[in-house]
Design a protein around this motif. Sequence first.
Motif, PDB file in Angstrom:
ATOM      1  N   THR A 316       0.813  -1.225   0.000  1.00  0.00           N
ATOM      2  CA  THR A 316       0.000   0.000   0.000  1.00  0.00           C
ATOM      3  C   THR A 316       0.843   1.270   0.000  1.00  0.00           C
ATOM      4  N   ARG A 330      -1.244   3.888  -1.847  1.00  0.00           N
ATOM      5  CA  ARG A 330      -2.300   3.183  -2.599  1.00  0.00           C
ATOM      6  C   ARG A 330      -3.428   2.724  -1.682  1.00  0.00           C
ATOM      7  N   GLU A 333      -7.028   2.917  -3.028  1.00  0.00           N
ATOM      8  CA  GLU A 333      -7.401   1.896  -4.033  1.00  0.00           C
ATOM      9  C   GLU A 333      -7.995   0.669  -3.345  1.00  0.00           C
ATOM     10  N   GLU A 336     -11.662   1.269  -2.380  1.00  0.00           N
ATOM     11  CA  GLU A 336     -12.580   1.336  -3.524  1.00  0.00           C
ATOM     12  C   GLU A 336     -12.860  -0.031  -4.143  1.00  0.00           C
ATOM     13  N   GLU A 337     -11.889  -0.935  -4.000  1.00  0.00           N
ATOM     14  CA  GLU A 337     -12.031  -2.207  -4.706  1.00  0.00           C
ATOM     15  C   GLU A 337     -13.188  -3.053  -4.183  1.00  0.00           C
TER      16      GLU A 337
END
Length: 337
Positions: A316, A330, A333, A336-337
């Motif tokens: 991350t 990250r 991300e 959101e996944e």
Amino acid sequence: MIDILVGGFYGDEGKGKVASYLALKDKPEMAVRTGSINAGHTAVYKGRKYKLRSIPSGFLSPKTKLIIPPGALIKREILFKEMEETGTKERIFIDGHAGVITDAEAEEERKNALLSNEVGSTKQGVGAAESKRILRSLRLAKDYPELAQFMMDVPAEVLKCIDNGGKVQVEGSQGHFLSLYHGEYPYVTSRNTTSSGILSEVGVGPGYAKDIIVIFKSFITRVGGGPLSGEIGQDEAKRLGMDEYGTVTGRQRRVAPFDVKLAKDVVRINSANQIAITKADTLFKGAGKVRQYQNLPKQARDWIEDIERNVGVPVTLIGTGEDALDMVDRRSELIEE
Ligand code: GTP
Ligand code: MG
């Protein structure tokens, strides 16, 4: 909830850098620094370099309370000097049960042949003080009038903070393979450096942990004696830009390439759900100071994704320079996944 930062190799992975970045971004209510003065953490911000042996690297977040937990050990001269350098006296809190090291313990270690010649101890008196604590003869922070103003019941305040929805950052020191119990004895330090050991120094249970982030560097370094699989020569390390010198001792660190298999074992044992990797800029030309994942060189991205596939945990945070803010983050991300 608590976020735990734990060193994945032999220390010096860049916990100071990751802790200072996360503190600036997440602004935790509390930052707790475990371990002791034998571990130097580096935080670089706005052109200044801080070498911290006592104060949490999260001090860069201006409202964060800076905590020394019961399992840590302090040395008064070093603590006061760092408070001065960082201007943080009003927000330092120390548990009364934190151990206090004096020159006597450092002197004992200097005379100890095993520690000096074989183990390659930093000889700061940490191990000698810890052994006195085990024998119940060490004086603790609560025994010193000049520390009275800093006293805090740390486990109780950490729980209060969590109950109020606050975030607590717990900064480990040293690394997994230096653990007194789980490292390569006798080439180890005088404490348990793994995520569970770090939490026991704070004094609250594992149920409060949210993220456990293992920090690796893009290559492995080690100071002192003991095995280092794949070790390369000091000249080659210099040629590759991987030469580093100890924050506490100034010694040149021994170097080996990154090892995915070791990384996988470490992630599992520490029950980590995230990986941070520092010094991507040393390994990959063009990664320096990059802050967006897509701007990293393809080679670097492939390497990172290969680690994720092999280890099974997301990378991350990726360090791309010395400054606290030179980081690819990250974490969003993930959500959101
Ligand atoms: P210990 O608790 O002693 O294990 O220390 P540590 O994990 O906090 O690491 P330390 O600060 O001793 O060593 C890491 C070194 O790498 C420092 O000089 C940092 O400034 C530097 N560093 C950390 N992250 C990065 C990075 O992403 N890029 C570059 N170029 N340097 C980094
Ligand atoms: Mg260090």
